[in-house]
Motif scaffolding. Structure first.
Motif, short mmCIF file in Angstrom:
data_model
loop_
_atom_site.label_atom_id
_atom_site.label_comp_id
_atom_site.label_asym_id
_atom_site.label_seq_id
_atom_site.Cartn_x
_atom_site.Cartn_y
_atom_site.Cartn_z
N LEU A 194 0.83 -1.20 0.00
CA LEU A 194 0.00 0.00 0.00
C LEU A 194 0.87 1.26 0.00
N GLY A 195 1.90 1.26 0.83
CA GLY A 195 2.80 2.41 0.88
C GLY A 195 3.52 2.62 -0.44
N THR A 196 3.89 1.52 -1.10
CA THR A 196 4.58 1.61 -2.38
C THR A 196 3.66 2.20 -3.46
N VAL A 197 2.41 1.73 -3.49
CA VAL A 197 1.47 2.25 -4.47
C VAL A 197 1.22 3.74 -4.26
N LEU A 198 1.01 4.13 -3.00
CA LEU A 198 0.78 5.54 -2.72
C LEU A 198 2.03 6.37 -3.03
N GLY A 199 3.21 5.82 -2.70
CA GLY A 199 4.44 6.54 -2.97
C GLY A 199 4.69 6.72 -4.45
N LEU A 200 4.46 5.67 -5.24
CA LEU A 200 4.62 5.79 -6.69
C LEU A 200 3.64 6.81 -7.26
N ALA A 201 2.42 6.79 -6.74
CA ALA A 201 1.42 7.74 -7.23
C ALA A 201 1.83 9.17 -6.92
N LEU A 202 2.30 9.41 -5.70
CA LEU A 202 2.68 10.77 -5.31
C LEU A 202 3.91 11.24 -6.08
N TYR A 218 5.52 9.85 -8.93
CA TYR A 218 5.59 9.77 -10.39
C TYR A 218 4.33 10.20 -11.12
N LEU A 219 3.18 9.95 -10.54
CA LEU A 219 1.93 10.27 -11.24
C LEU A 219 1.42 11.67 -10.92
N ALA A 220 1.65 12.13 -9.71
CA ALA A 220 1.11 13.43 -9.29
C ALA A 220 1.64 14.61 -10.12
N PRO A 221 2.93 14.67 -10.46
CA PRO A 221 3.40 15.86 -11.20
C PRO A 221 2.65 16.14 -12.49
N PRO A 222 2.52 15.19 -13.43
CA PRO A 222 1.77 15.54 -14.64
C PRO A 222 0.28 15.76 -14.39
N VAL A 223 -0.30 14.99 -13.46
CA VAL A 223 -1.73 15.14 -13.17
C VAL A 223 -2.01 16.52 -12.58
N THR A 224 -1.19 16.94 -11.61
CA THR A 224 -1.42 18.25 -10.98
C THR A 224 -1.10 19.39 -11.93
N LEU A 225 -0.14 19.18 -12.83
CA LEU A 225 0.15 20.21 -13.83
C LEU A 225 -1.08 20.44 -14.71
N LEU A 280 8.32 9.01 -18.36
CA LEU A 280 8.58 8.20 -17.18
C LEU A 280 7.34 8.00 -16.31
N PRO A 281 6.43 8.99 -16.14
CA PRO A 281 5.21 8.73 -15.36
C PRO A 281 4.38 7.57 -15.91
#
Length: 390
Positions: free
Chosen positions: A290-298, A300-307, A350-351
Motif C-alpha cells: 500500500l505504501g509503495t502504491v501511494l508513494g509511486l502515485a505521489l 511519479y503520477l502526481a506531477p503531470p496530473v497536478t500540472l 517516465l510517469p
C-alpha cells in the motif's frame, strides 16, 4: 492552497529529496573502480546456471570461451533439467569455439526449498570447488562478455580488496516496449539500491546484479552461500546481503562491456520479468505494498496530473509545482537514457512507465495471494512466507 496544490508541492519536495538525498542514484558514473593488474592472476571458476537456454547460448557462451584471462580459468555450465538440448548445445559450442575448458553437468530436479536458479548454482559451485578456485564468476546464460571482462573484474576485486564485484549488464533495448521499460527498470533499481551507498565501505545497503557477479571463494564459504539463500526469490540481492553480513566488502556498478542478449519484445514478456519478484521485493507485506502504491502515485503520477489540473482549473501553484516536479523527474532520468543510448525525449514519459510498474507490482501481489507463489521458467514454488532472506 487547494488540495491539488498541496499534492503538487508534496511531490516536488519528494523530488528535491530524491535528487539530493538518495545517494545521487540517478547518476550513471558508478563503473568498475580504479584497478591494476595483480602480480599473480588468481584462479577463477565460471559458473553458468542454464535452464532452457539453447537459443541464448550460441550468442553468449562463445564470449566466455574467448575470455583473455592470464590465469587459470574454467567454465562449469549446469544444465538445469532443460528440455531444449541446452547441454548438447553447450558441448557443441565448446568443441567448435575452443577457448576455456567447459564442463557440462545436469543435477536433476531440485530438492524442496530451492528456488530459481540457485539449485543449479549450488551444483556448479560444488563442482567448481573441487578445483579450489580463488574466485567464482556467477554469470547467467544470456550474458555476453567482452574478451577482457573477466580480467577487468578480477583486477578490480584484487585492487580494491572486494569480496564481491558485480556489474549490472546492459539489457537489450530494441523493441518499442524495451525502449520504454528497460532503462526505467535499471533506474528504479538504482533508486531502491543507490550504488554509492552499496559501494561505501562499512555501508548497510547491499545489492548485486545476478547476471555478472565475481565472488571470492572464501567469502562464499564464510557467507554460507548458496545454501543460506536457497529460498530467496531475488537471489542476487540476497547474495550481496549475505556477503556483507559476513563481513565482506561489495561493489556494484553499471557495465560497459557486459550485455544481456535476452529479448523482451512484448510488454507481456517484460511484465512477467517484473511481476515475478516485485511483491517478494516488498517482503510480501500488504502494508508495504500500500505504501509503495501511494508513494509511486505521489512521486511519479502526481506531477503531470497536478500540472494538467492546475492549468485547466487556473491553479497557478498546482501547475507550477507539478510542472517543476515533472521537470526534475525527467532530468534525473536522462542520464540513464543516455547510458542506454536512447532518445532523451523518452524522459517525460517516465510517469507512464511508472504506472506500468505500479500495475506490475499489484499484479505480483494478486498472483501471490491466489496461491501461485513464485514462478521461474516453468517452475512454480510454494508461497515463501517462511523464506529466510528475500
Amino acid at each position: 492552497m487547494s488540495a491539488v496544490a498541496w499534492i503538487a508541492v508534496g511531490s516536488l519536495v519528494a523530488w528535491v529529496w530524491l535528487l539530493l538525498g538518495q545517494g545521487f542514484f540517478w547518476r550513471t558514473d558508478q563503473r568498475l573502480p580504479s584497478r591494476a593488474d595483480p602480480e599473480r592472476w588468481p584462479s577463477v571458476a565460471v559458473v553458468v546456471p542454464a535452464r532452457e537456454e539453447a537459443e541464448m547460448l550460441p550468442v553468449s557462451l562463445p564470449s566466455l570461451l574467448a575470455q583473455d584471462y592470464p590465469g587459470a580459468a574454467e567454465i562449469f555450465l549446469v544444465d538445469d533439467c532443460s528440455r531444449d538440448g541446452t547441454g548438447d548445445v553447450a558441448r557443441t559450442l565448446s568443441v567448435r569455439c575452443g577457448g576455456l575448458p567447459v564442463t557440462v553437468v545436469s543435477p536433476g530436479e531440485p530438492e524442496p526449498g530451492w528456488t530459481g536458479k540457485l539449485w543449479a548454482v549450488r551444483h556448479g559451485m560444488a563442482l567448481a570447488r573441487t578445483r579450489e578456485p580463488e574466485y567464482l564468476l556467477l554469470t547467467d546464460a544470456d550474458i555476453a562478455h567482452e574478451p577482457d571482462s573477466l580480467r577487468e573484474l578480477v583486477a578490480a576485486a584484487e585492487s580494491g580488496g572486494f569480496d564481491l564485484v558485480s556489474q549490472m549488464a546492459r539489457l537489450r533495448v530494441a523493441s518499442v516496449w524495451e525502449r520504454l521499460v528497460v532503462p526505467a527498470f535499471v533506474y528504479f533499481f538504482a533508486q531502491l539500491y543507490p550504488f554509492r551507498w552499496i559501494n561505501r565501505k562499512g555501508g548497510r545497503t547491499a545489492a548485486a546484479a545476478g547476471g555478472c557477479v565475481l565472488l571470492r571463494s572464501e567469502a562464499a564459504v564464510r557467507a554460507g552461500v548458496p545454501g543460506s539463500i536457497r529460498q530467496a526469490v531475488i537471489d542476487d540481492v540476497s547474495l550481496a546481503r549475505a556477503v556483507r553480513r559476513s563481513g565482506g566488502r561489495i561493489w556494484l556498478g553499471l557495465a560497459d562491456r557486459v550485455d544481456s542478449v535476452r529479448p523482451y519484445p512484448c510488454l507481456a514478456d517484460l511484465w512477467r520479468m517484473v511481476s515475478r519478484s516485485a511483491y517478494a521485493q516488498l517482503r510480501h507485506n500488504p502494508l508495504v505494498l500500500l505504501g509503495t502504491v501511494l508513494g509511486l502515485a505521489l512521486v511519479y503520477l502526481a506531477p503531470p496530473v497536478t500540472l494538467v489540473a492546475g492549468l485547466l482549473g487556473g491553479d497557478a501553484v498546482a501547475a507550477w509545482a507539478g510542472g517543476l516536479g515533472w521537470a526534475v523527474m525527467a532530468g534525473t532520468y536522462m542520464p540513464m537514457l543516455g547510458y542506454y543510448r536512447q532518445s532523451l525525449w523518452l524522459a517525460p514519459l517516465l510517469p507512464f512507465t511508472a504506472l506500468l510498474y505500479l500495475l506490475m507490482t499489484v499484479d505480483s501481489a494478486v498472483q501471490h495471494y491466489r496461491g501461485r507463489g513464485a514462478a521461474w521458467k516453468g517452475r512454480t514454488y510454494a508461497r515463501p512466507e517462511a523464506a529466510p532472506d528475500q
